[in-house]
Design a protein around this motif. Sequence first.
Motif, PDB file in Angstrom:
ATOM      1  N   GLY A 111      16.224  -4.533   0.301  1.00 31.98           N
ATOM      2  CA  GLY A 111      15.289  -3.435   0.533  1.00 31.98           C
ATOM      3  C   GLY A 111      14.989  -2.758  -0.780  1.00 31.98           C
ATOM      4  O   GLY A 111      14.660  -1.586  -0.797  1.00 31.98           O
ATOM      5  N   VAL A 190      13.313   3.769  10.525  1.00 32.24           N
ATOM      6  CA  VAL A 190      13.075   2.579   9.710  1.00 32.24           C
ATOM      7  C   VAL A 190      11.628   2.611   9.220  1.00 32.24           C
ATOM      8  O   VAL A 190      10.694   2.766  10.017  1.00 32.24           O
ATOM      9  CB  VAL A 190      13.369   1.302  10.524  1.00 32.24           C
ATOM     10  N   GLY A 191      11.444   2.475   7.936  1.00 26.78           N
ATOM     11  CA  GLY A 191      10.121   2.648   7.334  1.00 26.78           C
ATOM     12  C   GLY A 191       9.227   1.429   7.382  1.00 26.78           C
ATOM     13  O   GLY A 191       9.675   0.297   7.598  1.00 26.78           O
ATOM     14  N   ARG A 192       7.931   1.710   7.219  1.00 24.49           N
ATOM     15  CA  ARG A 192       6.928   0.663   7.055  1.00 24.49           C
ATOM     16  C   ARG A 192       6.629   0.515   5.569  1.00 24.49           C
ATOM     17  O   ARG A 192       6.853   1.442   4.790  1.00 24.49           O
ATOM     18  CB  ARG A 192       5.637   1.061   7.779  1.00 24.49           C
ATOM     19  N   VAL A 193       6.085  -0.628   5.207  1.00 19.56           N
ATOM     20  CA  VAL A 193       5.677  -0.825   3.818  1.00 19.56           C
ATOM     21  C   VAL A 193       4.332  -0.140   3.612  1.00 19.56           C
ATOM     22  O   VAL A 193       3.402  -0.354   4.387  1.00 19.56           O
ATOM     23  CB  VAL A 193       5.587  -2.326   3.487  1.00 19.56           C
ATOM     24  N   ASP A 195       1.348   1.028   0.647  1.00 17.56           N
ATOM     25  CA  ASP A 195       0.845   0.689  -0.685  1.00 17.56           C
ATOM     26  C   ASP A 195      -0.435   1.464  -0.946  1.00 17.56           C
ATOM     27  O   ASP A 195      -1.443   1.256  -0.275  1.00 17.56           O
ATOM     28  CB  ASP A 195       0.584  -0.825  -0.736  1.00 17.56           C
ATOM     29  N   LEU A 313       8.719  -2.504  -3.824  1.00 22.10           N
ATOM     30  CA  LEU A 313       8.809  -3.919  -3.449  1.00 22.10           C
ATOM     31  C   LEU A 313       8.005  -4.802  -4.390  1.00 22.10           C
ATOM     32  O   LEU A 313       7.119  -5.546  -3.973  1.00 22.10           O
ATOM     33  CB  LEU A 313       8.387  -4.073  -1.994  1.00 22.10           C
ATOM     34  N   LEU A 314       8.342  -4.725  -5.645  1.00 20.56           N
ATOM     35  CA  LEU A 314       7.649  -5.554  -6.634  1.00 20.56           C
ATOM     36  C   LEU A 314       8.564  -6.685  -7.090  1.00 20.56           C
ATOM     37  O   LEU A 314       9.758  -6.685  -6.834  1.00 20.56           O
ATOM     38  CB  LEU A 314       7.274  -4.711  -7.841  1.00 20.56           C
ATOM     39  N   SER A 315       7.987  -7.644  -7.758  1.00 22.15           N
ATOM     40  CA  SER A 315       8.751  -8.604  -8.542  1.00 22.15           C
ATOM     41  C   SER A 315       7.998  -8.761  -9.852  1.00 22.15           C
ATOM     42  O   SER A 315       6.793  -8.494  -9.907  1.00 22.15           O
ATOM     43  CB  SER A 315       8.871  -9.947  -7.815  1.00 22.15           C
ATOM     44  N   SER A 318       5.038 -10.848  -9.069  1.00 23.18           N
ATOM     45  CA  SER A 318       3.919 -10.235  -8.332  1.00 23.18           C
ATOM     46  C   SER A 318       3.108  -9.329  -9.255  1.00 23.18           C
ATOM     47  O   SER A 318       1.886  -9.259  -9.150  1.00 23.18           O
ATOM     48  CB  SER A 318       4.419  -9.476  -7.091  1.00 23.18           C
ATOM     49  N   GLN A 321       0.916 -11.379 -11.443  1.00 20.37           N
ATOM     50  CA  GLN A 321      -0.205 -11.971 -10.694  1.00 20.37           C
ATOM     51  C   GLN A 321      -1.185 -10.900 -10.201  1.00 20.37           C
ATOM     52  O   GLN A 321      -2.038 -11.167  -9.350  1.00 20.37           O
ATOM     53  CB  GLN A 321       0.323 -12.831  -9.541  1.00 20.37           C
ATOM     54  N   GLU A 323      -0.691  -8.016  -8.566  1.00 25.50           N
ATOM     55  CA  GLU A 323      -0.447  -7.284  -7.322  1.00 25.50           C
ATOM     56  C   GLU A 323      -0.094  -5.825  -7.614  1.00 25.50           C
ATOM     57  O   GLU A 323       0.519  -5.517  -8.641  1.00 25.50           O
ATOM     58  CB  GLU A 323       0.723  -7.925  -6.569  1.00 25.50           C
ATOM     59  N   SER A 324      -0.417  -4.942  -6.694  1.00 25.04           N
ATOM     60  CA  SER A 324       0.078  -3.574  -6.768  1.00 25.04           C
ATOM     61  C   SER A 324       1.536  -3.548  -6.268  1.00 25.04           C
ATOM     62  O   SER A 324       2.090  -4.591  -5.913  1.00 25.04           O
ATOM     63  CB  SER A 324      -0.808  -2.652  -5.926  1.00 25.04           C
ATOM     64  N   PRO A 326       3.969  -2.154  -3.535  1.00 22.76           N
ATOM     65  CA  PRO A 326       4.199  -1.444  -2.276  1.00 22.76           C
ATOM     66  C   PRO A 326       5.565  -0.769  -2.288  1.00 22.76           C
ATOM     67  O   PRO A 326       6.458  -1.174  -3.030  1.00 22.76           O
ATOM     68  CB  PRO A 326       4.167  -2.549  -1.217  1.00 22.76           C
ATOM     69  N   ILE A 328       8.738   1.298   0.245  1.00 19.20           N
ATOM     70  CA  ILE A 328       9.299   1.469   1.591  1.00 19.20           C
ATOM     71  C   ILE A 328      10.321   2.606   1.549  1.00 19.20           C
ATOM     72  O   ILE A 328      10.907   2.870   0.489  1.00 19.20           O
ATOM     73  CB  ILE A 328       9.944   0.156   2.110  1.00 19.20           C
TER      74      ILE A 328
END
Lengths: 337, 337
Positions: A111, A190-193, A195, A313-315, A318, A321, A323-324, A326, A328
């Motif tokens: 998480g 419990v949360g939602r993702v 962004d 929630l990055l890598s 990502s 590439q 991506e923004s 997100p 949680i």
Amino acid sequence: MKAVKKIGQQTIAFTNPPVIIAAACIAGPKEGKGPLKDSFDKVLEDIYYGEKTWEKAEQRIFQETMELALEKANLKTGDIDFMLAGDLTNQIIAANFTARSLAIPFIGLYGACSTMYEGLALGSMLIDGGFARYVLVGASSHYATAERQFRFPTEQGVQRAMSAQWTVTGSGAIVLGSEGQGTRITHATVGRVVDFGEGDASDMGAAMAPAAADTLLQHFRDTGRSPGDYDLIATGDLGKYGRQLVIKLTEQQAPALSDRYTDCGVLIFDESQDTHAGGSGCGCSAVVTCGHILDQINQGRIKRFLGVGTGALLSPCSCQQGESIPGIGHAVAMEAG
Amino acid sequence: MKAVKKIGQQTIAFTNPPVIIAAACIAGPKEGKGPLKDSFDKVLEDIYYGEKTWEKAEQRIFQETMELALEKANLKTGDIDFMLAGDLTNQIIAANFTARSLAIPFIGLYGACSTMYEGLALGSMLIDGGFARYVLVGASSHYATAERQFRFPTEQGVQRAMSAQWTVTGSGAIVLGSEGQGTRITHATVGRVVDFGEGDASDMGAAMAPAAADTLLQHFRDTGRSPGDYDLIATGDLGKYGRQLVIKLTEQQAPALSDRYTDCGVLIFDESQDTHAGGSGCGCSAVVTCGHILDQINQGRIKRFLGVGTGALLSPCSCQQGESIPGIGHAVAMEAG
């Protein structure tokens, strides 16, 4: 038909609120010079902790924290039904290798920096659901393992942005039980993702703030509670800018969070420590919760606490590439026993 | 006092066994030429799937599989209480970005290739515990995202060892419900991390076999069942050598697994496809379970099935630092409705 123990959209109200039987935390040398230094069970002298690599040091910190929590709980590994844990290293090797040593049935979590709270939410469900008598929850991070994995080789000495946060070196562990004396976990949201399109990996507080705000507002809607029902509300690792954003994002839809709202990343370092926006990492909310916050509850200074573990929630892949990032947030409400 | 729903050391016997309301699977082109080709809901023409990168392709496959499972279940995202998912990419970005799109309260998992079964075990507990009416579980892997992350750049054309397995490109999704018609999940045995010292990242079947054997034996001890009580037993992705090891490791302590025991990595490719030891990856057990195995159960050919999702808990970093490769196995028992 509705799930029996769910209230509103995303919140569980525990029928038999699980008890925090024991908690332990070990922190790094920089954290040990910060304002919360007296709340850690142990402070490392250096970040290698006698190991050859930072990753092995993180594994050792993780394992020792879990063992210390068991010792404080006066329990053995064989008493624990499930271990729920994770960390930031690729393939959560700190948690995996700790699970190998402890040999407890293991549920690996990812998480990001919300892992401690994801584990507390899930662990509480496993206990309240009748699947476990005792659950061991843990999370760790390490400044140097995170820095080289997510950002740049530390040897490169890249200048850090003022919005950047400092990954906490440390590990926290909590033993949850189905009965006994102590602080209880009464609710989990419990949360939602979420962004909002933030793409700057040097500004994770901004990336996570919308998710933290979303979970906080949902928690208040679901429970019918308002910020005033809690003596303290803390997000996990938004740092000072992320905290300000959460205040902004919630002010239209809920009573003001006001001074009772802080962030673990704000608490763990002081301005003189040059961490810029504050602390971050799985270890941030883990050591602050397992140390300072539970101390405050146990000493009777706080009766009701709402914590929101936050994760970006990055890598590296990502981000490369395009991506923004997100975020949680998982909320857990605690109440003095 | 003992956890009410636990039998033996590691097994949960569900009081109200959750129902598999719907399942979906999407597989890659190579998998679509294999023996299970007719069991997939969709087969990709190429592994880019119209995206610019393999990682984005994996995210798209993951999301479409989850949406397809919801469609088959005749449910909307708002009906689902929790999404439990993970994958092999660093920071489980395929699962994270799918959770962003679906906006269901999300619990991120990392169990390496055991993730689908970790999710089924946990999701079943959340339903049987009264915390959820519907849970969406999913896992994915992609040959090219895994290959370059865990091994070598594919352009380098490194020769693969005969013990190596082929990471499955594919994603599986299951909607679990608290009531309804269909196959039920009756038991879950959550595994411990087991390590016999295997250090060869080209021989993951051998690394995971001890954990699979440990969980199988524990499941039989806990439930009082024997292999003969199941019509089919399948491990997740041990491949042909790992499967042989499981037979060896269990033969002293339980009645023979015999011909009723297979492995999803053995089933998914045939010898002519040159995958060497068979299939692997989160997607392997996910697509074989969501396609072929549930088809067999739904067609009445199998009544009782025991699946053991298997995971190798390595990282490139842990291997480079001289660590061996621990394994884990989570077992889930299913019964025709």
